[in-house]
Design a protein around this motif. Structure first.
Motif: not given
Length: 352
Positions: A34-35, A38, A41-42, A100, A103-104, A107, A198
């Protein structure tokens, strides 16, 4: 030794066990993935959205500053200014917040599919047990979490140190640069650091995802006894099924015996087999077998037939052939002639 081997979880989980785990919310889902999703993508969106964001934010602040003298320095005026700035900033941050959320959601969906259950929210008082709580602190999962956290801090810290150390000479010259050059330098260093961090988090997320899947498979494994119990629940206890089958046979036998008085004739072997036939020209195309039995059941059929004045006809070949047919079925075509002769004989007896 047999008891120890029976208690070991060596068998793969069945579909029912997987469904039970899923309904309880126990699924293989990696938080690290998840992290990673995020952050990547961010970072990707910020790479394209940053010029628009800073341009609009600068325009908003410049416009607000140019009209600062027109605002009344009152409680209402300050509140209006604050609401205006908050709305502008919220609109600028809305794409990031939407990203966010998307994507959350995706995912989680790509990892476990669609799942909605409230069982994980139910209170579990066993978690208040200090012994089981202490066991969780020294479990395999907690050890992996410690290793992951240490690895993230060590790897990202090492990368940050090397990046900052390589830019140290350049940073000493910032006092001779203007503000724009300083901001660009800091942005470039921060972007480089974020990009490499990342990448590390993505690798850790993939490792964590594989580990979580493996851990869940190990957790869902079953003992041989658990598989046997589940098979009994799915197929039914053989003793219970046997009892039900016995009761069904008894009920079918009672219904069959109740139909014997309606028969036109009972064909016998003469002692081992009995087959009861009934023929109604208005409703039947051919005579039907309404009861049959062997040995003591054959004797019972003959007794009921005698009590209800149903004719008994001894014919060994016909009795054997008809006994092979199911109850409720019509007489086979190859037996029509023989059965017709028997019925004609019975009807003549009744007429006399």
């Amino acid at each position: 030794m047999a008891e120890d081997s029976a208690g070991e979880r060596t068998e793969q989980a069945t579909e029912k066990r997987r469904r039970d785990f899923r309904e309880k919310g126990q699924v293989a889902q990696s938080k690290e993935l998840h992290t990673a999703a995020l952050m990547s993508s961010m970072l990707l969106m910020w790479f394209f959205y940053a010029p628009t964001f800073w341009g609009r934010l600068s325009a908003t602040l410049a416009g607000t500053w140019s009209r600062a003298a027109s605002y009344d320095v009152t409680q209402r005026g300050v509140l209006v200014l604050f609401n205006f700035l908050a709305l502008r900033v919220a609109l600028l941050l809305a794409p990031l917040v939407l990203l966010v959320l998307l994507v959350g959601f995706f995912s989680s969906y790509l990892q476990i599919g669609w799942l909605f259950t409230g069982k994980p929210l139910m209170p579990d008082f066993t978690k208040l047990n200090p012994i089981t709580g202490a066991a969780r602190f020294v479990s395999k999962r907690s050890l992996v979490e410690v290793v992951k956290s240490f690895a993230k801090v060590l790897i990202i810290g090492t990368i940050a140190y090397r990046i900052l150390f390589s830019e140290f000479d350049r940073a000493l010259q910032l006092i001779h640069m203007d503000v724009i050059e300083t901001v660009r330098f800091l942005g470039r260093v921060a972007g480089n650091l974020l990009f490499k961090a990342t990448g590390i988090i993505i690798l850790l997320g993939l490792f964590d995802f594989l580990f979580v899947r493996w851990e869940m498979e190990q957790k869902m494994k079953m003992t041989k006894q658990e598989q046997k119990e589940e098979f009994k629940e799915a197929e039914g206890d053989p003793h219970v099924k046997g009892r039900i089958r016995s009761l069904q046979q008894q009920m079918a036998r009672k219904r069959m015996m109740a139909d014997v008085p309606k028969a036109d004739v009972v064909i016998t072997n003469p002692t081992h087999l009995s087959v009861a036939l009934r023929y109604d020209r208005a409703t039947m195309d051919a005579p039907r077998i309404i009861a049959k039995g062997a040995d003591h059941l054959a004797l019972k059929i003959r007794q009921i037939a005698s009590e209800n004045r149903v004719p008994l006809v001894e014919n060994k070949p016909v009795a054997r052939m008809l006994y092979k047919e199911d109850i409720g079925q019509p007489v086979p075509e190859e037996m029509f002639k023989a059965v017709a002769e028997i019925l004609a004989y019975v009807y003549s007896l009744k007429k006399n």
